[in-house]
Design a protein around this motif. Sequence first.
Motif, PDB file in Angstrom:
ATOM      1  N   ILE A  65      48.061  47.872  45.985  1.00 26.02           N
ATOM      2  CA  ILE A  65      46.667  47.985  45.539  1.00 26.02           C
ATOM      3  C   ILE A  65      46.544  49.069  44.468  1.00 26.02           C
ATOM      4  O   ILE A  65      45.892  48.860  43.432  1.00 26.02           O
ATOM      5  CB  ILE A  65      45.735  48.287  46.730  1.00 26.02           C
ATOM      6  N   ASN A  66      47.174  50.213  44.688  1.00 24.71           N
ATOM      7  CA  ASN A  66      47.110  51.282  43.691  1.00 24.71           C
ATOM      8  C   ASN A  66      47.752  50.852  42.380  1.00 24.71           C
ATOM      9  O   ASN A  66      47.241  51.165  41.300  1.00 24.71           O
ATOM     10  CB  ASN A  66      47.785  52.547  44.225  1.00 24.71           C
ATOM     11  N   ALA A  67      48.862  50.131  42.453  1.00 24.40           N
ATOM     12  CA  ALA A  67      49.494  49.626  41.229  1.00 24.40           C
ATOM     13  C   ALA A  67      48.556  48.680  40.492  1.00 24.40           C
ATOM     14  O   ALA A  67      48.429  48.735  39.258  1.00 24.40           O
ATOM     15  CB  ALA A  67      50.809  48.920  41.576  1.00 24.40           C
ATOM     16  N   MET A  68      47.862  47.834  41.233  1.00 25.37           N
ATOM     17  CA  MET A  68      46.924  46.893  40.624  1.00 25.37           C
ATOM     18  C   MET A  68      45.750  47.625  39.982  1.00 25.37           C
ATOM     19  O   MET A  68      45.262  47.234  38.913  1.00 25.37           O
ATOM     20  CB  MET A  68      46.438  45.891  41.668  1.00 25.37           C
ATOM     21  N   LEU A  69      45.299  48.719  40.603  1.00 26.28           N
ATOM     22  CA  LEU A  69      44.195  49.490  40.031  1.00 26.28           C
ATOM     23  C   LEU A  69      44.634  50.226  38.773  1.00 26.28           C
ATOM     24  O   LEU A  69      43.844  50.360  37.815  1.00 26.28           O
ATOM     25  CB  LEU A  69      43.646  50.468  41.061  1.00 26.28           C
ATOM     26  N   HIS A  70      45.876  50.693  38.740  1.00 25.78           N
ATOM     27  CA  HIS A  70      46.384  51.295  37.509  1.00 25.78           C
ATOM     28  C   HIS A  70      46.473  50.257  36.397  1.00 25.78           C
ATOM     29  O   HIS A  70      46.153  50.547  35.238  1.00 25.78           O
ATOM     30  CB  HIS A  70      47.751  51.930  37.762  1.00 25.78           C
ATOM     31  N   ILE A  71      46.895  49.061  36.745  1.00 29.45           N
ATOM     32  CA  ILE A  71      46.941  47.985  35.753  1.00 29.45           C
ATOM     33  C   ILE A  71      45.544  47.723  35.195  1.00 29.45           C
ATOM     34  O   ILE A  71      45.360  47.554  33.982  1.00 29.45           O
ATOM     35  CB  ILE A  71      47.541  46.705  36.379  1.00 29.45           C
ATOM     36  N   TYR A  72      44.556  47.701  36.087  1.00 25.76           N
ATOM     37  CA  TYR A  72      43.169  47.520  35.636  1.00 25.76           C
ATOM     38  C   TYR A  72      42.771  48.604  34.640  1.00 25.76           C
ATOM     39  O   TYR A  72      42.165  48.321  33.592  1.00 25.76           O
ATOM     40  CB  TYR A  72      42.220  47.533  36.834  1.00 25.76           C
ATOM     41  N   GLN A  73      43.077  49.850  34.945  1.00 25.41           N
ATOM     42  CA  GLN A  73      42.697  50.948  34.060  1.00 25.41           C
ATOM     43  C   GLN A  73      43.400  50.856  32.708  1.00 25.41           C
ATOM     44  O   GLN A  73      42.868  51.308  31.693  1.00 25.41           O
ATOM     45  CB  GLN A  73      43.005  52.285  34.733  1.00 25.41           C
ATOM     46  N   GLU A  74      44.563  50.262  32.688  1.00 24.13           N
ATOM     47  CA  GLU A  74      45.360  50.189  31.460  1.00 24.13           C
ATOM     48  C   GLU A  74      45.053  48.953  30.617  1.00 24.13           C
ATOM     49  O   GLU A  74      45.190  48.991  29.396  1.00 24.13           O
ATOM     50  CB  GLU A  74      46.857  50.217  31.823  1.00 24.13           C
ATOM     51  N   GLN A  75      44.623  47.855  31.256  1.00 27.95           N
ATOM     52  CA  GLN A  75      44.383  46.630  30.490  1.00 27.95           C
ATOM     53  C   GLN A  75      42.954  46.106  30.590  1.00 27.95           C
ATOM     54  O   GLN A  75      42.610  45.110  29.948  1.00 27.95           O
ATOM     55  CB  GLN A  75      45.370  45.528  30.901  1.00 27.95           C
ATOM     56  N   GLY A  76      42.110  46.736  31.403  1.00 30.71           N
ATOM     57  CA  GLY A  76      40.707  46.360  31.478  1.00 30.71           C
ATOM     58  C   GLY A  76      40.378  45.289  32.482  1.00 30.71           C
ATOM     59  O   GLY A  76      39.223  44.855  32.563  1.00 30.71           O
ATOM     60  N   LYS A  77      41.364  44.844  33.269  1.00 32.69           N
ATOM     61  CA  LYS A  77      41.110  43.868  34.322  1.00 32.69           C
ATOM     62  C   LYS A  77      42.247  43.925  35.326  1.00 32.69           C
ATOM     63  O   LYS A  77      43.350  44.414  35.024  1.00 32.69           O
ATOM     64  CB  LYS A  77      40.985  42.453  33.746  1.00 32.69           C
ATOM     65  N   LEU A  78      41.972  43.439  36.515  1.00 36.02           N
ATOM     66  CA  LEU A  78      43.013  43.348  37.525  1.00 36.02           C
ATOM     67  C   LEU A  78      44.084  42.353  37.085  1.00 36.02           C
ATOM     68  O   LEU A  78      43.810  41.434  36.310  1.00 36.02           O
ATOM     69  CB  LEU A  78      42.414  42.920  38.867  1.00 36.02           C
ATOM     70  N   PRO A  79      45.305  42.519  37.581  1.00 36.57           N
ATOM     71  CA  PRO A  79      46.368  41.607  37.158  1.00 36.57           C
ATOM     72  C   PRO A  79      46.100  40.167  37.571  1.00 36.57           C
ATOM     73  O   PRO A  79      45.479  39.905  38.604  1.00 36.57           O
ATOM     74  CB  PRO A  79      47.609  42.163  37.867  1.00 36.57           C
ATOM     75  N   VAL A  80      46.568  39.253  36.754  1.00 37.48           N
ATOM     76  CA  VAL A  80      46.550  37.819  37.064  1.00 37.48           C
ATOM     77  C   VAL A  80      47.955  37.408  37.509  1.00 37.48           C
ATOM     78  O   VAL A  80      48.172  37.001  38.641  1.00 37.48           O
ATOM     79  CB  VAL A  80      46.084  36.991  35.855  1.00 37.48           C
ATOM     80  N   ILE A  97      41.610  39.688  42.699  1.00 34.37           N
ATOM     81  CA  ILE A  97      40.448  40.153  43.470  1.00 34.37           C
ATOM     82  C   ILE A  97      40.646  40.028  44.981  1.00 34.37           C
ATOM     83  O   ILE A  97      40.357  40.983  45.716  1.00 34.37           O
ATOM     84  CB  ILE A  97      39.172  39.420  43.003  1.00 34.37           C
ATOM     85  N   PRO A  98      41.129  38.904  45.531  1.00 31.90           N
ATOM     86  CA  PRO A  98      41.231  38.804  46.996  1.00 31.90           C
ATOM     87  C   PRO A  98      42.045  39.906  47.667  1.00 31.90           C
ATOM     88  O   PRO A  98      41.583  40.447  48.689  1.00 31.90           O
ATOM     89  CB  PRO A  98      41.847  37.408  47.200  1.00 31.90           C
ATOM     90  N   PRO A  99      43.240  40.297  47.162  1.00 38.13           N
ATOM     91  CA  PRO A  99      43.961  41.371  47.865  1.00 38.13           C
ATOM     92  C   PRO A  99      43.224  42.707  47.853  1.00 38.13           C
ATOM     93  O   PRO A  99      43.266  43.447  48.852  1.00 38.13           O
ATOM     94  CB  PRO A  99      45.286  41.472  47.098  1.00 38.13           C
ATOM     95  N   VAL A 100      42.555  43.034  46.741  1.00 36.85           N
ATOM     96  CA  VAL A 100      41.816  44.293  46.667  1.00 36.85           C
ATOM     97  C   VAL A 100      40.626  44.251  47.622  1.00 36.85           C
ATOM     98  O   VAL A 100      40.359  45.213  48.359  1.00 36.85           O
ATOM     99  CB  VAL A 100      41.371  44.581  45.223  1.00 36.85           C
ATOM    100  N   ALA A 101      39.908  43.132  47.627  1.00 39.18           N
ATOM    101  CA  ALA A 101      38.797  42.979  48.570  1.00 39.18           C
ATOM    102  C   ALA A 101      39.301  43.037  50.007  1.00 39.18           C
ATOM    103  O   ALA A 101      38.654  43.625  50.886  1.00 39.18           O
ATOM    104  CB  ALA A 101      38.073  41.660  48.314  1.00 39.18           C
ATOM    105  N   ASP A 102      40.448  42.441  50.261  1.00 36.19           N
ATOM    106  CA  ASP A 102      41.032  42.436  51.601  1.00 36.19           C
ATOM    107  C   ASP A 102      41.313  43.853  52.077  1.00 36.19           C
ATOM    108  O   ASP A 102      41.071  44.195  53.245  1.00 36.19           O
ATOM    109  CB  ASP A 102      42.325  41.612  51.580  1.00 36.19           C
ATOM    110  N   ALA A 119      36.841  47.658  39.512  1.00 35.78           N
ATOM    111  CA  ALA A 119      37.888  46.799  38.947  1.00 35.78           C
ATOM    112  C   ALA A 119      37.610  45.329  39.256  1.00 35.78           C
ATOM    113  O   ALA A 119      37.755  44.457  38.384  1.00 35.78           O
ATOM    114  CB  ALA A 119      39.246  47.212  39.506  1.00 35.78           C
ATOM    115  N   MET A 120      37.202  45.036  40.489  1.00 35.59           N
ATOM    116  CA  MET A 120      36.907  43.653  40.862  1.00 35.59           C
ATOM    117  C   MET A 120      35.699  43.123  40.088  1.00 35.59           C
ATOM    118  O   MET A 120      35.727  42.005  39.551  1.00 35.59           O
ATOM    119  CB  MET A 120      36.651  43.552  42.365  1.00 35.59           C
ATOM    120  N   LYS A 121      34.646  43.925  40.043  1.00 36.81           N
ATOM    121  CA  LYS A 121      33.416  43.470  39.397  1.00 36.81           C
ATOM    122  C   LYS A 121      33.623  43.237  37.904  1.00 36.81           C
ATOM    123  O   LYS A 121      33.206  42.195  37.363  1.00 36.81           O
ATOM    124  CB  LYS A 121      32.309  44.494  39.627  1.00 36.81           C
TER     125      LYS A 121
END
Length: 419
Positions: A65-80, A97-102, A119-121
């Motif tokens: 989850i933390n890795a995904m949030l760093h990706i969001y901060q670096e590219q402007g969206k959660l990873p696909v 979105i589902p894993p972060v919400a989970d 990040a999700m929104k």
Amino acid sequence: YTALYHTMIAPSTYSDVNGDYRGSDDQVRNDKTFTNYTTFSLWDTYRAAMPLFSIYQPERFVDFINAMLHIYQEQGKLPVWHLMSCETNCMVGNPGIPPVADAILKDFEGFDKELAFKAMKESALRPDRGQNFRMEYGYIPSDLHNEAVAYDMEYALADGALAEAAKKLGKMEDHKYFLERSHSYRHFYDPQTRFMRGKDSKGNFDTPFDPIHSAHRANVYCEGNAWQYVWLTPHDFEGLEGCFGGREELLTKLDSLFIVSSDLGEDASPDISGLIGQYAHGNEPSHHILYFYTMAGQPWKTADKVRQVLTELYHAEPDGLSGNEDVGQMSAWYILSSLGFYQVEPAGGEYWFGSPLFDKAEIDVAGGTFTIKALNNSDTNRYIQSITLNGAPLERGYITHDEIAAGGELVITMGPEQT
């Protein structure tokens, strides 16, 4: 053991021992507070692999989850589908979105929940990859975007997970907005054919329509056809019942899925594999479908189909999967289902019962050891007769993440009666 090994290959570590890693913006960064990861095949793994990690590798799950949030901060969206600092944008929807919400709904600590919600929104409101059409029309028109039904339905289930996370965090306006948007799939339901069909920007269903071969004519699905995509509503089972006109009608349609011809015609996607009728276990959009029977009050049908898949479509040989591994998802389905349950909804931690394959299993969890015992278990005695959790009767069709993570003993009494 083969399945467990397969699930452990990815996500893969993507940082040096001193905390250095290359970010999604191509900048070398240093952060020792978490282990950075890559190889996020999220369209596949949000369904079973990520929930499995949340049970038996909770510390690693938080790092994901933390890795995904760093990706969001670096590219402007959660990873696909993130690979080696690069966003491939492979596959449809918003599978980050589902894993972060989970993680939020399961009360995990160790990550910034406000950042996670942001990040999700923001990922859900980006006007790209068909979301612009969805926000304009309420759905993605098939004449304006390729694989429109698949994109929209995946966006809808991600919105459902986001809505529940918003509710958990007390953000009720966001909850209301994304809950309503999570019903966008209903635009595609055709009550005459009882399938999800492509719809153009004028509101007309695509014609001609063939539920098996239309994927190759109208190209509105992704690695599937209308038989598989009509069920892609794991976040809104009651809404799907409403589309069909009631539970009895839904069950009649669901029964048909497994007995209709498996012929896919010429030029079918090779990903539509592992067929029982038109149920395609070899690819991810089908993976939750068997558990709809339990949710609909006919758990014995889930038991029959789960046992069939576990014993016929998996074996420990080079060709032992009915589809490609998809970075651990195929094996994660096997592990969870062989334990006797599966997380149907994209997020939230309700694991619906099927049919345990083993007489006894022990899982190291956050609270100690979670033991599952299946009494009188056999191929004939594949049906659950009763369940106790720590000695008390469990009289519902699912067990929660919190109950599993706390440790304890789940005793499942098996028998030949279809109950």
